[in-house]
Write a protein that holds these residues in place. Structure first.
Motif, PDB file in Angstrom:
ATOM      1  N   ALA A 128      33.228  76.814  36.701  1.00  0.00           N
ATOM      2  CA  ALA A 128      34.447  77.101  37.460  1.00  0.00           C
ATOM      3  C   ALA A 128      35.665  76.590  36.691  1.00  0.00           C
ATOM      4  O   ALA A 128      36.715  77.246  36.655  1.00  0.00           O
ATOM      5  N   ALA A 129      35.521  75.438  36.058  1.00  0.00           N
ATOM      6  CA  ALA A 129      36.659  74.836  35.346  1.00  0.00           C
ATOM      7  C   ALA A 129      37.067  75.636  34.103  1.00  0.00           C
ATOM      8  O   ALA A 129      38.242  75.690  33.752  1.00  0.00           O
ATOM      9  N   ILE A 130      36.083  76.243  33.437  1.00  0.00           N
ATOM     10  CA  ILE A 130      36.437  77.001  32.209  1.00  0.00           C
ATOM     11  C   ILE A 130      36.569  78.497  32.496  1.00  0.00           C
ATOM     12  O   ILE A 130      36.763  79.297  31.576  1.00  0.00           O
ATOM     13  N   LEU A 131      36.491  78.854  33.784  1.00  0.00           N
ATOM     14  CA  LEU A 131      36.508  80.272  34.179  1.00  0.00           C
ATOM     15  C   LEU A 131      37.632  81.110  33.549  1.00  0.00           C
ATOM     16  O   LEU A 131      37.399  82.241  33.115  1.00  0.00           O
ATOM     17  N   PRO A 132      38.875  80.549  33.481  1.00  0.00           N
ATOM     18  CA  PRO A 132      39.948  81.391  32.901  1.00  0.00           C
ATOM     19  C   PRO A 132      39.702  81.771  31.436  1.00  0.00           C
ATOM     20  O   PRO A 132      40.295  82.726  30.943  1.00  0.00           O
ATOM     21  N   LEU A 133      38.849  81.026  30.746  1.00  0.00           N
ATOM     22  CA  LEU A 133      38.657  81.309  29.313  1.00  0.00           C
ATOM     23  C   LEU A 133      37.484  82.234  29.025  1.00  0.00           C
ATOM     24  O   LEU A 133      37.432  82.852  27.958  1.00  0.00           O
ATOM     25  N   ILE A 134      36.488  82.269  29.934  1.00  0.00           N
ATOM     26  CA  ILE A 134      35.254  82.986  29.578  1.00  0.00           C
ATOM     27  C   ILE A 134      35.196  84.394  30.166  1.00  0.00           C
ATOM     28  O   ILE A 134      35.933  84.724  31.086  1.00  0.00           O
ATOM     29  N   GLY A 135      34.323  85.203  29.638  1.00  0.00           N
ATOM     30  CA  GLY A 135      34.141  86.576  30.108  1.00  0.00           C
ATOM     31  C   GLY A 135      33.497  87.378  28.997  1.00  0.00           C
ATOM     32  O   GLY A 135      33.592  87.000  27.816  1.00  0.00           O
ATOM     33  N   PRO A 136      32.832  88.501  29.334  1.00  0.00           N
ATOM     34  CA  PRO A 136      32.107  89.279  28.323  1.00  0.00           C
ATOM     35  C   PRO A 136      32.963  89.782  27.167  1.00  0.00           C
ATOM     36  O   PRO A 136      32.437  90.038  26.094  1.00  0.00           O
ATOM     37  N   GLN A 137      34.284  89.923  27.394  1.00  0.00           N
ATOM     38  CA  GLN A 137      35.144  90.379  26.292  1.00  0.00           C
ATOM     39  C   GLN A 137      35.971  89.242  25.714  1.00  0.00           C
ATOM     40  O   GLN A 137      36.797  89.464  24.822  1.00  0.00           O
ATOM     41  N   GLN A 138      35.800  88.024  26.287  1.00  0.00           N
ATOM     42  CA  GLN A 138      36.671  86.916  25.888  1.00  0.00           C
ATOM     43  C   GLN A 138      35.924  85.838  25.148  1.00  0.00           C
ATOM     44  O   GLN A 138      36.257  85.468  24.021  1.00  0.00           O
ATOM     45  N   ASP A 139      34.924  85.300  25.807  1.00  0.00           N
ATOM     46  CA  ASP A 139      34.240  84.105  25.294  1.00  0.00           C
ATOM     47  C   ASP A 139      32.909  84.028  26.029  1.00  0.00           C
ATOM     48  O   ASP A 139      32.884  84.034  27.258  1.00  0.00           O
ATOM     49  N   ILE A 140      31.834  83.999  25.256  1.00  0.00           N
ATOM     50  CA  ILE A 140      30.488  84.159  25.831  1.00  0.00           C
ATOM     51  C   ILE A 140      29.624  82.936  25.497  1.00  0.00           C
ATOM     52  O   ILE A 140      29.141  82.810  24.378  1.00  0.00           O
ATOM     53  N   PRO A 141      29.448  82.021  26.466  1.00  0.00           N
ATOM     54  CA  PRO A 141      28.615  80.835  26.212  1.00  0.00           C
ATOM     55  C   PRO A 141      27.128  81.146  26.046  1.00  0.00           C
ATOM     56  O   PRO A 141      26.658  82.252  26.347  1.00  0.00           O
ATOM     57  N   ALA A 142      26.392  80.137  25.567  1.00  0.00           N
ATOM     58  CA  ALA A 142      24.944  80.217  25.365  1.00  0.00           C
ATOM     59  C   ALA A 142      24.409  78.786  25.457  1.00  0.00           C
ATOM     60  O   ALA A 142      25.193  77.841  25.512  1.00  0.00           O
ATOM     61  N   PRO A 143      23.089  78.590  25.442  1.00  0.00           N
ATOM     62  CA  PRO A 143      22.581  77.210  25.488  1.00  0.00           C
ATOM     63  C   PRO A 143      22.762  76.491  24.152  1.00  0.00           C
ATOM     64  O   PRO A 143      22.853  77.123  23.101  1.00  0.00           O
ATOM     65  N   ASP A 144      22.816  75.177  24.224  1.00  0.00           N
ATOM     66  CA  ASP A 144      22.785  74.327  23.024  1.00  0.00           C
ATOM     67  C   ASP A 144      22.032  73.068  23.439  1.00  0.00           C
ATOM     68  O   ASP A 144      21.313  73.085  24.454  1.00  0.00           O
ATOM     69  N   VAL A 145      22.194  71.991  22.704  1.00  0.00           N
ATOM     70  CA  VAL A 145      21.471  70.753  23.019  1.00  0.00           C
ATOM     71  C   VAL A 145      21.724  70.356  24.480  1.00  0.00           C
ATOM     72  O   VAL A 145      22.867  70.327  24.934  1.00  0.00           O
ATOM     73  N   GLY A 146      20.674  70.106  25.206  1.00  0.00           N
ATOM     74  CA  GLY A 146      20.785  69.617  26.585  1.00  0.00           C
ATOM     75  C   GLY A 146      21.007  70.698  27.628  1.00  0.00           C
ATOM     76  O   GLY A 146      21.122  70.401  28.821  1.00  0.00           O
ATOM     77  N   THR A 147      21.095  71.954  27.219  1.00  0.00           N
ATOM     78  CA  THR A 147      21.193  73.055  28.189  1.00  0.00           C
ATOM     79  C   THR A 147      20.101  74.073  27.845  1.00  0.00           C
ATOM     80  O   THR A 147      19.529  74.045  26.752  1.00  0.00           O
ATOM     81  N   ASN A 148      19.834  74.982  28.775  1.00  0.00           N
ATOM     82  CA  ASN A 148      18.728  75.929  28.560  1.00  0.00           C
ATOM     83  C   ASN A 148      18.997  77.230  29.327  1.00  0.00           C
ATOM     84  O   ASN A 148      20.115  77.440  29.827  1.00  0.00           O
ATOM     85  N   ALA A 149      17.983  78.075  29.424  1.00  0.00           N
ATOM     86  CA  ALA A 149      18.154  79.372  30.095  1.00  0.00           C
ATOM     87  C   ALA A 149      18.607  79.177  31.545  1.00  0.00           C
ATOM     88  O   ALA A 149      19.506  79.896  32.026  1.00  0.00           O
ATOM     89  N   GLN A 150      18.042  78.184  32.221  1.00  0.00           N
ATOM     90  CA  GLN A 150      18.440  77.938  33.618  1.00  0.00           C
ATOM     91  C   GLN A 150      19.939  77.625  33.703  1.00  0.00           C
ATOM     92  O   GLN A 150      20.623  78.105  34.620  1.00  0.00           O
ATOM     93  N   SER A 151      20.450  76.861  32.743  1.00  0.00           N
ATOM     94  CA  SER A 151      21.892  76.532  32.753  1.00  0.00           C
ATOM     95  C   SER A 151      22.713  77.825  32.664  1.00  0.00           C
ATOM     96  O   SER A 151      23.741  77.976  33.337  1.00  0.00           O
ATOM     97  N   MET A 152      22.262  78.747  31.790  1.00  0.00           N
ATOM     98  CA  MET A 152      23.002  80.004  31.612  1.00  0.00           C
ATOM     99  C   MET A 152      22.873  80.895  32.854  1.00  0.00           C
ATOM    100  O   MET A 152      23.812  81.615  33.200  1.00  0.00           O
ATOM    101  N   ASP A 153      21.719  80.828  33.548  1.00  0.00           N
ATOM    102  CA  ASP A 153      21.561  81.595  34.792  1.00  0.00           C
ATOM    103  C   ASP A 153      22.581  81.107  35.833  1.00  0.00           C
ATOM    104  O   ASP A 153      23.216  81.903  36.523  1.00  0.00           O
TER     105      ASP A 153
END
Ligand code: NAD
Length: 416
Positions: A128-153
Motif C-alpha cells: 500500500a505504501a509503495i502503491l503510487p510507484l508500482i504497476g505493470p507498466q511502471q515498476d514490477i516487483p519480484a521476490p528476493d532474499v527473505g520474500t517468496n511467491a507467497q509474498s508476491m501473491d
C-alpha cells in the motif's frame, strides 16, 4: 570506511565507461536513481504491540522500459544497498536485452522473527505504501532474499483490491495459481547452471568440483541442477548456520531433501560429511565457487587465499571492489552477478509477458527460451571482454552501458 555498494557500483561504472570510451556526460544520469521512496510501515504484532518498520523502493532507471526488481526483507536492508541492487537490475536487464529498467525494494526486518500473519500484514502495508510507484507498466516487483511467491501473491492481491480487478502483471515470481510462470522458481538457479555449463565448455572442462555459499532459492537450486544436469560434484554448500563439505562430492538428493524440509545445514549429517564455517566454505578446495548468499562475502583477504579458479556470482554483489582486483591479479575468472544470475529476471519477463497476454507457456518453452537468452548474453559479454581486453565484470558493464547510453541518446532529454 563503511561498505557502500552503491558507491562500488559507481566506481565500476566509471572504469567500464573509461575502458570503452563513453564520455562522463553520456552516463552521468546512471549515477542517480530516478526515484527513491522511503516508507514507514506500522503493523500490530500478534501480542497486540504496535511496531513500525522502515522500507524503501528505488527506481534506478526506466530508460529501457518499466523498472523491474525484487523486494528484500532483511535486518540489514538500507538505502545504499537498495540503490545498488536497483542499479544492478538496470544493468542486468540490459545485458540480457529484455525491455526493462531497474528497481529494487526492501524492508528492514528479520522475516524469521515474524509470524506468517505478521509477514502478511507487513507485505500488504508495504505494498500500500509503495502503491503510487508500482504497476505493470511502471515498476514490477519480484521476490528476493527473505520474500517468496507467497509474498508476491499478497502484493498482487493488495494492488488488485485497490484497483477493483485482478492485475497479475504487477508482480512476478507469483504462485502458478495466480498467474505465475512455470519454471520461474528454478529460473535463477537454472541460469547459474547454464552459465556454469557455458564456462566449462569454453574452458574444455568435462568435470568440476563446485562449492556453493547459500542454500536458499538460488543456491540450493543451482547446486541441485549442476549436480543433476551437468553431473558435477558439489563438494560444499552452506547456509546462515554454516556449511557441509565432502571432498568427493555430497549426495545432493539427500541434501536437497534436508533443505526442502526447511532444516538448517548445521543439522545435516551423512557418512564422510564434515561441518565447516562459511569462511572455510569460501576457501575450500574446489574448481568453481558459487557465492549465492549476500553481498560483500568475498573480501580482499578471502580473495587472496581463494583456491577456486573460477567464481560464478549467483548472489548480487558478493565480491568487494578490492577483492575483484585481487582475483583479477591472480588470474581467477569472475563471471559477474549481472550476467550470471540474470535467469530470474529473464523468466520474470516471460511471466509478465504471459500475464499481459493472458496466454500461458509450457515449462519446456520457458526453459528453452531462457537457455537461448543466457547463451546470447554470455557470448555478448565474452565478445566485449575480448574486444576491450577487460575483465568479465567490466565487459558485462560495457555491454549494458552501450545499450543504455544508446537508449538515452535516442530518447533525448526532456525537456530540452
Ligand atoms: P534466500 O533468502 O532464499 O536464501 C539466502 C540463503 O543465504 C539462505 O540459505 C541463508 O541461510 C543464506 N545465508 C544468509 N546469510 C549467510 C551467510 N552469511 N553465509 C552463508 N549463507 C548465508 O535468498 P535467494 O533468493 O536465494 O537470494 C540469494 C542471493 O541471490 C541474493 O544476493 C539475491 O539478491 C540474489 N538473487 C536472487 C534472485 C531470485 O530469483 N531469488 C535472482 C537474482 C539474484
Amino acid at each position: 570506511m563503511k561498505y557502500n555498494p552503491f558507491l562500488n557500483f559507481c566506481s565500476v561504472l566509471d572504469k567500464a565507461a573509461a575502458a570503452c570510451g563513453i564520455a562522463p556526460e553520456d552516463y552521468e544520469v546512471l549515477k542517480h536513481p530516478e526515484r527513491e521512496l522511503k516508507v514507514a510501515l506500522p503493523i500490530i504484532r500478534d501480542d497486540g504491540r504496535l511496531e513500525v518498520f522502515e522500507g524503501y523502493r528505488v527506481q534506478h532507471s526506466s530508460l529501457r522500459g518499466p523498472c523491474k526488481g525484487g523486494i528484500r526483507f532483511h535486518q540489514d536492508v538500507n538505502i545504499d544497498e537498495v540503490k545498488a541492487l536497483a542499479a544492478w537490475m538496470t544493468f542486468k536487464c540490459a545485458i540480457v536485452n529484455i525491455p526493462y529498467g531497474g528497481g529494487k525494494g526492501g524492508v528492514q526486518v528479520d522475516p524469521h522473527a515474524l509470524s506468517a500473519s505478521e509477514l502478511e500484514k507487513l507485505t500488504r502495508r508495504y505494498t500500500a505504501a509503495i502503491l503510487p510507484l508500482i504497476g505493470p507498466q511502471q515498476d514490477i516487483p519480484a521476490p528476493d532474499v527473505g520474500t517468496n511467491a507467497q509474498s508476491m501473491d499478497w502484493l498482487m492481491d493488495t494492488y488488485s483490491m485497490m484497483h477493483g480487478y485482478a492485475v497479475p502483471g504487477v508482480a512476478t515470481g507469483k504462485d502458478i495459481e495466480v498467474g505465475g510462470s512455470l519454471g520461474r522458481t528454478e529460473a535463477t538457479g537454472r541460469g547459474i547452471m547454464i552459465i556454469t555449463r557455458l564456462v566449462c565448455e569454453a574452458k574444455g572442462m568435462k568435470k568440476a568440483r563446485v562449492a556453493v555459499q547459500g542454500a536458499g532459492n538460488v543456491g540450493s537450486i543451482s547446486a541441485k541442477l549442476i549436480y543433476e544436469r551437468l553431473g558435477f560434484d558439489i563438494v560444499a554448500i552452506s547456509d546462515v548456520s554454516g556449511g557441509v563439505y565432502k571432498a568427493d562430492g555430497l549426495d545432493m538428493s539427500s541434501v536437497w531433501e534436508h533443505l526442502t524440509a526447511k532444516k538448517l545445514l548445521k543439522d545435516y549429517s551423512a557418512p564422510g560429511v564434515r561441518h565447516i564455517s562459511n569462511k572455510e566454505l569460501l576457501l575450500c578446495d574446489c574448481d568453481i565457487l558459487i557465492p549465492a548468499a549476500l553481498e560483500n562475502q568475498i573480501t580482499a583477504e578471502i580473495a587472496s587465499e581463494l583456491k577456486a579458479g573460477i567464481v560464478i556470482e549467483a548472489a548480487n554483489g558478493p565480491t568487494s571492489v578490492d577483492a575483484d582486483s585481487v582475483l583479477a591479479g591472480r588470474g581467477i575468472d569472475v563471471y559477474p552477478d549481472i550476467l550470471a544470475n540474470a535467469g530470474g529476471v529473464v523468466v520474470s519477463y516471460f511471466e509478465w509477458a504471459q500475464n499481459l497476454q493472458s496466454l500461458y507457456w509450457e515449462e519446456e518453452d520457458v526453459n528453452r527460451m531462457l537457455d537461448k537468452v543466457m547463451v546470447r548474453a554470455f557470448r555478448d559479454v565474452k565478445a566485449a571482454a575480448d574486444e576491450y581486453r577487460v575483465t568479465l565484470r567490466l565487459a558485462a558493464y560495457i555491454t549494458a552501458l552501450k545499450r543504455l547510453t544508446r537508449a538515452a541518446k535516442l530518447r533525448g532529454i526532456f525537456p530540452r
